[in-house]
Write a protein that holds these residues in place. Structure first.
Motif: not given
Lengths: 186, 145
Positions: A148-151, B44-52, B56-57, B61-67
Motif C-alpha cells: 500500500m506504501m509502494k510507489g 514493513i519499511v524493510s519490505l520497501l525498495p531501499i530508496k522508498e 519514510t524518514a 518524527s516517529r518514522w525518522r529512524r525506523l528504516w
C-alpha cells in the motif's frame, strides 16, 4: 456433546475425548467463541503452541482478551485455511531473486485473504498476529501494508494512513539533505 | 519473539471503530498505522525498495529512524529496473545506502557489473569494505556483463 457427568466411566471417556480433540476453542475480548484446528494453531502461533503444550487451553473457550471478534475470526480463518493448503512450489524456489531474502512472498490465497480486508480490519489483524506470535501471518499482513506504501511519495503515504506530519519545514529539509540519495529521482 | 513482547503498546484494538468512531477519539483523522509497535513498522519499511524505505524518514518524527533500525535488506534489482541505463546512478545509490545505514545488513543482493577498469575495481573494493564493516549476513554478488 452433552455427557452424563454422574458416571465416572463417562467422565473418563469425556476427558480422553477432549485430549484427543483436534480443535481448540478461542474466546475474543467481546466473548465470541471460535474453533480452530489445533495442529494449525500450534504450528502458526508460538503463543497458542505454548498454551497447548502447557495445558492452559480452556475447553469452554480460551480467553484472548486483547483480540476483538473480527480480528480473531480472521486469525481463525487464516489458521483453518492454512491447515487445508498445500505449500506451493513458489514458496520453495524463487524465480527472479537470488533467494537470499528471508521473507517469502505471500501465496495467492494469502494475498486474496488480506486484500479483502478494510484498513481497520487489516491493522487489527496485524496487532493480533503480533500478539499471538504468528510470524507468517505477520509477514503476510506487513507485506500487504508495504504494498500500500509502494510507489508513493511521503505526502501520498501520509494521506493514505492519516499520518500527522510533525516536522517543521527546516527539519524536513534537513532530512531531505541527509538522505538526498533516496529523494533524488534518477 | 522481540515483536511479540512489544505488542499492544498503544490502544485497545477491538472491532469497535466502525460502530463507535468517537470512543477512540478517532473519526476520519485516526492515524491507523501509528498504533503499530515500532518493530512491526520497521519490518514493513524493510519490505520497501531501499530508496522508498529511506524516504519514510520524512513521514513524521516517529518514522525518522525506523528504516535504519531494522537490519538492511537491499536488492539492487529494484534500482536497476527503475534505472536500466544509468549504472553509475545505481552504484552511487547503493554506496549511499551502505554509508547511511548503521548496519547490520541482513541480506544484500548485488548484480551491478564491474569491469576490469580501475574505477570499477575501486568501487567494488569500497563496497566490500563497507559490507564487512557493517556486518553483512547474507551476500549475493554476481558480476555478469
Amino acid at each position: 456433546m452433552e455427557v452424563d457427568k454422574g458416571k465416572g466411566e463417562a467422565e473418563e471417556t469425556r476427558k480422553v475425548a477432549e485430549a484427543d480433540r483436534d480443535t481448540v476453542t478461542l474466546k475474543s475480548s467481546d466473548g465470541k467463541l471460535f474453533e480452530v484446528s489445533k495442529e494449525a494453531a500450534a504450528r502458526l502461533s508460538t503463543v497458542l503452541a505454548g498454551m497447548i503444550a502447557g495445558g492452559s487451553i480452556d475447553d469452554n473457550g480460551t480467553d484472548l482478551k486483547q483480540i476483538g471478534s473480527e480480528a480473531l475470526e480472521n486469525v481463525v480463518d487464516y489458521c483453518n485455511k492454512h491447515a487445508n493448503s498445500i505449500p506451493s512450489a513458489a514458496l520453495i524456489s524463487s524465480s527472479i531473486s537470488f533467494n537470499t531474502a528471508p521473507f517469502k512472498e505471500p501465496e495467492e490465497w494469502e494475498r486474496k485473504f488480506v486484500d479483502r480486508l478494510s484498513h481497520d480490519a487489516l491493522f487489527d489483524l496485524v496487532e493480533a498476529a503480533n500478539f499471538l506470535g504468528m510470524e507468517r501471518l505477520l509477514d503476510v499482513t506487513c507485506h500487504k501494508i508495504s504494498e500500500m506504501m509502494k510507489g508513493k511519495s511521503p505526502d501520498q503515504i501520509r494521506e493514505v494512513f492519516n499520518i500527522k506530519n510533525d516536522y517543521t519545514k527546516e527539519e524536513l529539509e534537513e532530512i531531505r539533505q541527509e538522505l538526498a540519495w533516496a529523494f533524488y529521482d534518477d | 519473539m522481540r515483536r511479540f513482547f512489544s505488542c499492544f503498546s498503544s490502544r485497545y484494538c477491538g472491532g469497535a471503530t466502525t460502530s463507535d468512531p468517537d470512543i477512540t477519539g478517532a473519526g476520519e483523522e485516526d492515524d491507523i498505522i501509528s498504533r503499530l509497535p515500532d518493530d512491526v513498522l520497521s519490518s514493513i519499511v524493510s519490505l520497501l525498495p531501499i530508496k522508498e524505505a529511506a524516504r519514510t524518514a520524512a513521514l513524521s518524527s516517529r518514522w525518522r529512524r525506523l528504516w535504519a533500525s531494522n537490519p538492511l535488506v537491499l536488492d539492487d534489482i529494484d534500482l536497476i529496473l527503475s534505472n536500466p541505463r544509468h549504472v553509475s546512478a545505481v552504484t552511487n545509490t547503493v554506496t549511499s545506502a551502505f554509508i547511511a545505514h548503521p548496519g547490520p545488513f541482513r541480506s544484500v543482493s548485488l548484480r551491478t557489473y564491474f569491469s576490469d577498469a580501475d574505477k570499477d575495481k575501486y568501487a567494488l573494493r569500497h563496497w566490500i569494505r563497507l559490507l564487512a564493516a557493517k556486518r553483512v549476513q547474507d551476500l549475493a554478488l554476481s558480476n555478469i556483463p
